[in-house]
Every structure is written in C-alpha cells, then in structure tokens.
Design an enzyme around this catalytic site. Structure first.
Site, PDB file in Angstrom:
ATOM      1  N   HIS A  43     -47.978  29.359  25.557  1.00 54.55           N
ATOM      2  CA  HIS A  43     -47.422  30.718  25.480  1.00 54.55           C
ATOM      3  C   HIS A  43     -46.031  30.826  26.116  1.00 54.55           C
ATOM      4  CE1 HIS A  43     -49.700  31.513  29.505  1.00 54.55           C
ATOM      5  NE2 HIS A  43     -48.453  31.189  29.768  1.00 54.55           N
TER       6      HIS A  43
ATOM      7  N   GLU B 199     -52.866  26.496  33.953  1.00 52.27           N
ATOM      8  CA  GLU B 199     -53.241  27.505  32.938  1.00 52.27           C
ATOM      9  C   GLU B 199     -54.275  26.980  31.937  1.00 52.27           C
ATOM     10  OE1 GLU B 199     -49.031  29.997  32.768  1.00 52.27           O
ATOM     11  OE2 GLU B 199     -49.448  28.492  31.250  1.00 52.27           O
TER      12      GLU B 199
ATOM     13  N   HIS C 275     -48.167  37.134  34.333  1.00 56.97           N
ATOM     14  CA  HIS C 275     -47.181  36.449  35.177  1.00 56.97           C
ATOM     15  C   HIS C 275     -46.397  37.419  36.053  1.00 56.97           C
ATOM     16  CE1 HIS C 275     -47.959  33.734  31.802  1.00 56.97           C
ATOM     17  NE2 HIS C 275     -47.457  32.745  32.491  1.00 56.97           N
TER      18      HIS C 275
ATOM     19  N   HIS D 211     -47.356  21.345  32.606  1.00 56.30           N
ATOM     20  CA  HIS D 211     -45.976  21.691  32.943  1.00 56.30           C
ATOM     21  C   HIS D 211     -45.874  22.147  34.389  1.00 56.30           C
ATOM     22  CE1 HIS D 211     -47.585  25.644  31.748  1.00 56.30           C
ATOM     23  NE2 HIS D 211     -46.509  26.261  32.167  1.00 56.30           N
TER      24      HIS D 211
HETATM   25 FE   LIG Z   1     -47.583  30.785  31.655  1.00 59.66          FE
END
Ligand SMILES: [Fe+2]
Length: 281
Positions: free
Chosen positions: A12, A240, A59, A193
């Site tokens: 995303h 995530e 977030h 990531h």
């Molecule tokens: Fe994210």
C-alpha cells in the site's frame, strides 16, 4: 448466510497513489507492478464481492501516537481519505456497512477482542490505495467496506499470533452473519521494507517469498514469529505483514492460490499481491 469468497493482500506504499494520480501505470518502472493486478481484476470480475472487510494499519491520519488503539473497527455509513502530505488523490467516498460492522463488533467483543469502535473514521493510504488497485477508476466503489485498523506504529504491537486469532474471529463472525453477502477479505501492507535508521532501504526477498508460500500452506508458521523477529527479517515497517496474517486467518484452514505477483522495488519496498480462495480440502 454471508460467505467469504476469498482474500486479496497487497502492498500500500503511498508512491503507488501518486503513480495512479499521475497515470504512470504503463511507465517501465511501474508496469511490472500494475500488471500484477490483471489477475486480481479477472478474479474480482468473476466472484463479484458485495462487501470488503479491510485489515490495514493507519499511519497517523485517523489515529496518532497520543491515542492509538491496538485494534479498531469502523462502523460508519461512509469513510473518506484525506491528504496525508504525500500529494495523493482524494478518492470517491467509500461506502460503509454499519450493520455488518456492528455484527462484527458484537461477535469480536464476545470473543474477547475489545475493539475500539469508530462511527466516524478517516481511512488513510493503507486503505484507499488498495481499493484503487483492486477497482481502478471505480466511482462509486462496487463494494461496501468495513475497515479494521491494526496498530503497527506505536510499540508494543499486537503479536502475530494475536493478529492471526483476530482474523479467525472475523472469519467466524462473517460466516455467522445471516445476510446473503459475498465478502472479500483485504489485507494491506509490506512486504519487507524499512524506511529509517541504519537499515533504511532494507528488503529481504528470501523472507518475503517464504512468507508468500507459507501464507498459502502453513500460515501458523509465520504467526509464531515474535514482533522482534518480524522486524529483524522484514524491516521495521515490514511488520505490516501482520495484516496479511489476519486476512489469511479469516479464510480458514484450507485455501487455493489464485494469483500472486512479487516485484522489487516499488519506492523502497518489496511489493506483493496475493489472491487466495477458501477450499474444501
Ligand atoms: Fe504502511
């Protein structure tokens, strides 16, 4: 009775939203990523879900570090996204399904998941971008939605096993819902990531591919990882993958892989998309 038709899990990262806004889908950098959704669109055309239950992590748009629920669920008629400072497009409002939301809330709380209930809720890029990837240019959106936000930014985070159990509980609640609905489960985030610190730009292809395989055949092997191990293996934001686990758990034990794409890098992340269907055996 309601029925889960399958699961789509996808990355995303905000840069995807900028690419959509600028129409860059056919540019050489983006084409391998966006082409990975052709198989998703074909499958969605076939199964035609009525509603999507979306596991994602906010977030900082709706929740911030001062007040951050571990698990939150929307119970609104409508959800909107908003400018988060990334220059993302504002999408059409997302239709809610308050009746299904409250059924899930009743069932989850009875199952000892003490959800924060949100009758007013902004949804950030982690919700909005996957919707735009699944249904490009849709207005209005073809499905109603129920957002479920999982904290991945303010430690301590919920354990992987707890997120898996949340997904199982959501799955059971959907199957017990009396309305004749086809329900899609969406999970968004990852894959590996890390945005900051000494390992900024960290990607772990080997770990991602292992997870993509285990999510199909033996997701409990991933659910056993500690948060510290997930961060070590997938990066601080790669955690995530908790959303992928929750979504996978909702499908039950046996699944069939319909489609998968894995592409490195998009922005500074490993991108993935996976479509699974429940299977009888
Ligand atoms: Fe994210």
């Amino acid at each position: 009775m309601a029925r889960i038709v399958g699961m789509v899990t996808t990355s995303h990262v905000p840069m995807i939203g900028k690419a959509i806004g600028a129409g860059l889908q056919q540019e050489p950098y983006w084409k391998p990523f966006f082409d990975g959704f052709d198989g998703v669109h074909d499958w969605l055309d076939r199964v035609k879900p009525d509603v999507a239950v979306v596991f994602y992590n906010d977030h900082g748009l709706n929740f911030f570090l001062d007040k951050l629920p571990t698990f939150a669920i929307g119970a609104a008629e409508t959800y909107r996204n908003a400018d988060e400072g990334w220059g993302l497009p504002a999408f059409s409002p997302f239709r809610g399904d308050p009746e299904l939301s409250w059924h899930l809330i009743e069932s989850l709380v009875a199952d000892e998941f003490d959800m924060t209930t949100c009758q007013d809720m902004l949804v950030d890029h982690a919700f909005a971008i996957p919707m735009a990837l699944l249904w490009p240019n849709a207005s209005p959106w073809p499905v109603k939605t129920v957002p479920i936000s999982v904290n991945t930014i303010q430690h301590p985070l919920p354990r992987a096993a707890r997120c898996y159990a949340l997904g199982q509980s959501v799955g059971r609640a959907i199957e017990a819902y009396p309305a004749d609905l086809k329900v899609l489960i969406i999970g968004t985030g990852g894959l590996s990531h890390q945005l900051d610190g000494r390992r900024a730009g960290f990607i772990n292809k080997e770990f991602d591919l292992m997870c993509l395989e285990k999510l199909v055949s033996s997701p409990l092997e991933i659910a056993r990882y500690s948060i510290a191990t997930l961060i070590e293996e997938a990066g601080s934001q790669g955690v995530e993958i908790l959303m992928w686990l929750a979504a996978r758990a909702a499908l039950g034990e046996s699944v069939r892989k319909v489609h998968m794409n894995y592409h490195i890098p998009i922005s500074n992340t490993a991108s993935g998309v996976l479509v699974l269907e429940p299977s009888e055996s």
